[in-house]
Design a protein around this motif. Sequence first.
Motif, PDB file in Angstrom:
ATOM      1  N   SER A  57       0.827  -1.205   0.000  1.00  0.00           N
ATOM      2  CA  SER A  57       0.000   0.000   0.000  1.00  0.00           C
ATOM      3  C   SER A  57       0.859   1.252   0.000  1.00  0.00           C
ATOM      4  O   SER A  57       2.065   1.183   0.220  1.00  0.00           O
ATOM      5  N   THR A  58       0.200   2.374  -0.212  1.00  0.00           N
ATOM      6  CA  THR A  58       0.830   3.682  -0.040  1.00  0.00           C
ATOM      7  C   THR A  58      -0.086   4.543   0.829  1.00  0.00           C
ATOM      8  O   THR A  58      -1.270   4.247   0.980  1.00  0.00           O
ATOM      9  N   THR A  59       0.462   5.585   1.382  1.00  0.00           N
ATOM     10  CA  THR A  59      -0.239   6.406   2.363  1.00  0.00           C
ATOM     11  C   THR A  59      -1.546   6.995   1.854  1.00  0.00           C
ATOM     12  O   THR A  59      -2.564   6.932   2.527  1.00  0.00           O
ATOM     13  N   PHE A  60      -1.553   7.580   0.684  1.00  0.00           N
ATOM     14  CA  PHE A  60      -2.723   8.316   0.211  1.00  0.00           C
ATOM     15  C   PHE A  60      -3.557   7.522  -0.791  1.00  0.00           C
ATOM     16  O   PHE A  60      -4.130   8.084  -1.702  1.00  0.00           O
ATOM     17  N   CYS A  61      -3.665   6.231  -0.607  1.00  0.00           N
ATOM     18  CA  CYS A  61      -4.354   5.346  -1.543  1.00  0.00           C
ATOM     19  C   CYS A  61      -5.700   4.939  -0.945  1.00  0.00           C
ATOM     20  O   CYS A  61      -5.746   4.163   0.008  1.00  0.00           O
ATOM     21  N   ALA A  62      -6.798   5.465  -1.495  1.00  0.00           N
ATOM     22  CA  ALA A  62      -8.133   5.123  -0.989  1.00  0.00           C
ATOM     23  C   ALA A  62      -8.473   3.648  -1.214  1.00  0.00           C
ATOM     24  O   ALA A  62      -8.993   2.994  -0.307  1.00  0.00           O
ATOM     25  N   PRO A  63      -8.185   3.068  -2.384  1.00  0.00           N
ATOM     26  CA  PRO A  63      -8.469   1.640  -2.550  1.00  0.00           C
ATOM     27  C   PRO A  63      -7.657   0.764  -1.590  1.00  0.00           C
ATOM     28  O   PRO A  63      -8.088  -0.331  -1.237  1.00  0.00           O
ATOM     29  N   CYS A  64      -6.504   1.260  -1.136  1.00  0.00           N
ATOM     30  CA  CYS A  64      -5.697   0.502  -0.173  1.00  0.00           C
ATOM     31  C   CYS A  64      -6.439   0.355   1.145  1.00  0.00           C
ATOM     32  O   CYS A  64      -6.419  -0.712   1.768  1.00  0.00           O
ATOM     33  N   ARG A  65      -7.120   1.396   1.581  1.00  0.00           N
ATOM     34  CA  ARG A  65      -7.882   1.338   2.834  1.00  0.00           C
ATOM     35  C   ARG A  65      -9.037   0.342   2.701  1.00  0.00           C
ATOM     36  O   ARG A  65      -9.320  -0.430   3.617  1.00  0.00           O
ATOM     37  N   GLN A  66      -9.693   0.362   1.552  1.00  0.00           N
ATOM     38  CA  GLN A  66     -10.794  -0.563   1.301  1.00  0.00           C
ATOM     39  C   GLN A  66     -10.281  -2.009   1.304  1.00  0.00           C
ATOM     40  O   GLN A  66     -10.889  -2.902   1.898  1.00  0.00           O
ATOM     41  N   THR A  67      -9.148  -2.242   0.653  1.00  0.00           N
ATOM     42  CA  THR A  67      -8.552  -3.579   0.598  1.00  0.00           C
ATOM     43  C   THR A  67      -8.124  -4.026   1.984  1.00  0.00           C
ATOM     44  O   THR A  67      -8.328  -5.180   2.365  1.00  0.00           O
ATOM     45  N   ARG A  68      -7.527  -3.123   2.752  1.00  0.00           N
ATOM     46  CA  ARG A  68      -7.075  -3.447   4.117  1.00  0.00           C
ATOM     47  C   ARG A  68      -8.251  -3.912   4.973  1.00  0.00           C
ATOM     48  O   ARG A  68      -8.162  -4.916   5.683  1.00  0.00           O
ATOM     49  N   ALA A  69      -9.379  -3.199   4.900  1.00  0.00           N
ATOM     50  CA  ALA A  69     -10.553  -3.566   5.693  1.00  0.00           C
ATOM     51  C   ALA A  69     -11.088  -4.942   5.274  1.00  0.00           C
ATOM     52  O   ALA A  69     -11.393  -5.786   6.123  1.00  0.00           O
ATOM     53  N   LEU A  70     -11.147  -5.176   3.984  1.00  0.00           N
ATOM     54  CA  LEU A  70     -11.665  -6.442   3.473  1.00  0.00           C
ATOM     55  C   LEU A  70     -10.775  -7.618   3.873  1.00  0.00           C
ATOM     56  O   LEU A  70     -11.253  -8.628   4.398  1.00  0.00           O
ATOM     57  N   LEU A  71      -9.469  -7.486   3.637  1.00  0.00           N
ATOM     58  CA  LEU A  71      -8.555  -8.597   3.901  1.00  0.00           C
ATOM     59  C   LEU A  71      -8.349  -8.840   5.395  1.00  0.00           C
ATOM     60  O   LEU A  71      -8.196  -9.987   5.822  1.00  0.00           O
TER      61      LEU A  71
END
Length: 140
Positions: A57-71
């Motif tokens: 991930s990277t700091t300012f990545c909105a899809p990263c936050r979504q992926t983090r919550a899902l996984l």
Amino acid sequence: MTGLWIVAGVLVVGVIAGMVLRAGNGRIRATGRERGLPESVVSALDPQSAVTLVQISTTFCAPCRQTRALLSSLAEKTEGLRHVDLDVTDRPEVAQALGVLRTPTTLAFTPSGEELLRISGVPSGPAVLDALAGPLSRVS
């Protein structure tokens, strides 16, 4: 008239590029590779889990936050599955060593460091579990 053709051409190219990016989002690719892993990835692998999902991930990545919550949720509910999120904002060499070109990218590893699969973009929870059914079925 020439200006209209240019605008139309740019729009067509933009639509095609968007379709290509959208088609690859969340796609799961089996890899089965073994390579030299960066120390931050090696230390994230859990010898007690059948599969460790390493999310790049990277700091300012909105899809990263979504992926983090899902996984994270998936790992909490699934025996033998662990999720680790590596922020490579200040460590681009980690992404380069893993061949990661976009975030989020999720890699699934065995405890020995064999890469089972990689997912670019936001995955589907059921698709991830289906793709990892073999390694997770060996969990006692």
